[in-house]
Design an enzyme around this catalytic site. Structure first.
Site, PDB file in Angstrom:
ATOM      1  N   HIS A 101      11.396  -8.904   0.504  1.00  0.00           N
ATOM      2  CA  HIS A 101      11.019  -7.504   0.368  1.00  0.00           C
ATOM      3  C   HIS A 101      12.241  -6.618   0.614  1.00  0.00           C
ATOM      4  O   HIS A 101      13.121  -6.972   1.408  1.00  0.00           O
ATOM      5  CB  HIS A 101       9.918  -7.178   1.389  1.00  0.00           C
ATOM      6  CG  HIS A 101       9.236  -5.880   1.143  1.00  0.00           C
ATOM      7  ND1 HIS A 101       9.748  -4.678   1.579  1.00  0.00           N
ATOM      8  CD2 HIS A 101       8.076  -5.583   0.501  1.00  0.00           C
ATOM      9  CE1 HIS A 101       8.922  -3.698   1.220  1.00  0.00           C
ATOM     10  NE2 HIS A 101       7.901  -4.222   0.560  1.00  0.00           N
ATOM     11  N   ASP A 127       0.852  -1.187   0.000  1.00  0.00           N
ATOM     12  CA  ASP A 127       0.000   0.000   0.000  1.00  0.00           C
ATOM     13  C   ASP A 127       0.892   1.242   0.000  1.00  0.00           C
ATOM     14  O   ASP A 127       2.108   1.137   0.185  1.00  0.00           O
ATOM     15  CB  ASP A 127      -1.018   0.008   1.143  1.00  0.00           C
ATOM     16  CG  ASP A 127      -0.406  -0.105   2.523  1.00  0.00           C
ATOM     17  OD1 ASP A 127      -1.181  -0.115   3.481  1.00  0.00           O
ATOM     18  OD2 ASP A 127       0.827  -0.169   2.649  1.00  0.00           O
ATOM     19  N   PHE A 143       6.715   2.485  -4.144  1.00  0.00           N
ATOM     20  CA  PHE A 143       8.108   2.705  -3.736  1.00  0.00           C
ATOM     21  C   PHE A 143       8.648   4.084  -4.117  1.00  0.00           C
ATOM     22  O   PHE A 143       9.738   4.453  -3.709  1.00  0.00           O
ATOM     23  CB  PHE A 143       9.041   1.619  -4.296  1.00  0.00           C
ATOM     24  CG  PHE A 143       8.741   0.240  -3.789  1.00  0.00           C
ATOM     25  CD1 PHE A 143       8.991  -0.096  -2.465  1.00  0.00           C
ATOM     26  CD2 PHE A 143       8.187  -0.719  -4.617  1.00  0.00           C
ATOM     27  CE1 PHE A 143       8.702  -1.370  -1.974  1.00  0.00           C
ATOM     28  CE2 PHE A 143       7.891  -1.993  -4.152  1.00  0.00           C
ATOM     29  CZ  PHE A 143       8.159  -2.325  -2.833  1.00  0.00           C
ATOM     30  N   TYR A 155       2.939   4.781   0.789  1.00  0.00           N
ATOM     31  CA  TYR A 155       3.597   5.347   1.978  1.00  0.00           C
ATOM     32  C   TYR A 155       2.558   6.141   2.769  1.00  0.00           C
ATOM     33  O   TYR A 155       1.696   6.805   2.193  1.00  0.00           O
ATOM     34  CB  TYR A 155       4.727   6.292   1.567  1.00  0.00           C
ATOM     35  CG  TYR A 155       5.891   5.626   0.867  1.00  0.00           C
ATOM     36  CD1 TYR A 155       6.585   4.560   1.460  1.00  0.00           C
ATOM     37  CD2 TYR A 155       6.339   6.086  -0.370  1.00  0.00           C
ATOM     38  CE1 TYR A 155       7.679   3.980   0.828  1.00  0.00           C
ATOM     39  CE2 TYR A 155       7.430   5.504  -1.007  1.00  0.00           C
ATOM     40  CZ  TYR A 155       8.100   4.449  -0.401  1.00  0.00           C
ATOM     41  OH  TYR A 155       9.181   3.875  -1.034  1.00  0.00           O
TER      42      TYR A 155
END
Length: 228
Positions: A190, A68, A81, A70
């Site tokens: 991740h 989801d 990102f 920031y």
């Protein structure tokens, strides 16, 4: 925001056609509208569908999946990102750039705005497209995942020779939507500081993606063409 005001490339509207009329989507939009009125929500409303708008289906070459947006002030800009110029790079993005520099043996990318990736055909898609201020995951389970699953599934059916970068267990669950005989699926830990050392660092996904694209006659991505 309403259907008539959604800024979205017409090709996506065509590919996703009936999704906008589904009851879950109408309920989702109603929920999101209310949230923007009564709370601080990210990204800004005009950026909710930015990942799709900057990367029409026929342009898409690579799909990077996030969870989801920031949830800090000024960070989310509609691309997973990515952050706007002048915003400090969050830790996951720092690790992405470290691996990019290592993988391509290049200088470390400066610009945190990944809009140039999107313009080249990198779909930077979060599974959930909105989030409440300071509350990670606050808009999960409201319908966004159903919508973005359709994006992944329909894009994968529409095209061949896409590269899917699935970072972390959440993104890897989406592999079930992808035909591996038609596309390249790259999986790793991740890039978060909590897990990057468990396989993201050293994964070489950027060079592997470009090698696959070139092998199929598709122009590779210039990952480091923005120095900001």
């Amino acid at each position: 925001m309403g259907n008539e005001r959604i800024k979205l490339d017409p090709a996506w509207k065509q590919l996703l056609d009936n999704q906008f009329d589904e009851s879950y989507f109408k309920e989702l939009i109603g929920f999101v509208k209310e949230e923007y009125v009564r709370s601080k929500v990210y990204p800004p409303g005009r950026y909710i569908f930015r990942a799709l708008d900057l990367c029409p289906p026929d342009l898409a070459k690579v799909v990077i999946l996030g969870q989801d947006p920031y949830h800090g002030p000024g960070q989310a800009n509609g691309l997973c990102f990515s952050v706007n110029e002048g915003i400090p790079h969050p830790p996951s993005l720092q690790n992405i750039f470290k691996e990019l520099a290592r993988d391509l043996q290049s200088t470390k990318r400066v610009s945190g705005d990944l809009g140039d990736w999107a313009a080249q055909g990198v779909l930077l898609l979060n599974a959930t497209l909105t989030v409440k201020d300071s509350q990670a995951g606050s808009h999960q389970g409201k319908g966004w995942e159903s919508f973005t699953d359709q994006v992944i599934q329909r894009l994968a059916a529409h095209k061949e020779h896409l590269v899917f970068m699935l970072w972390g267990s959440y993104a890897q669950q989406k592999a079930a939507l992808i035909d591996r005989s038609r596309h390249l699926v790259l999986e790793s830990a991740h890039p978060s500081p909590f897990s990057a050392h468990r396989g993201f660092m050293g994964c070489a996904h950027f060079s592997k993606a470009n090698a696959y694209l070139a092998e199929h006659g598709i122009k590779p991505i210039e990952w480091n063409n923005s120095t900001g």
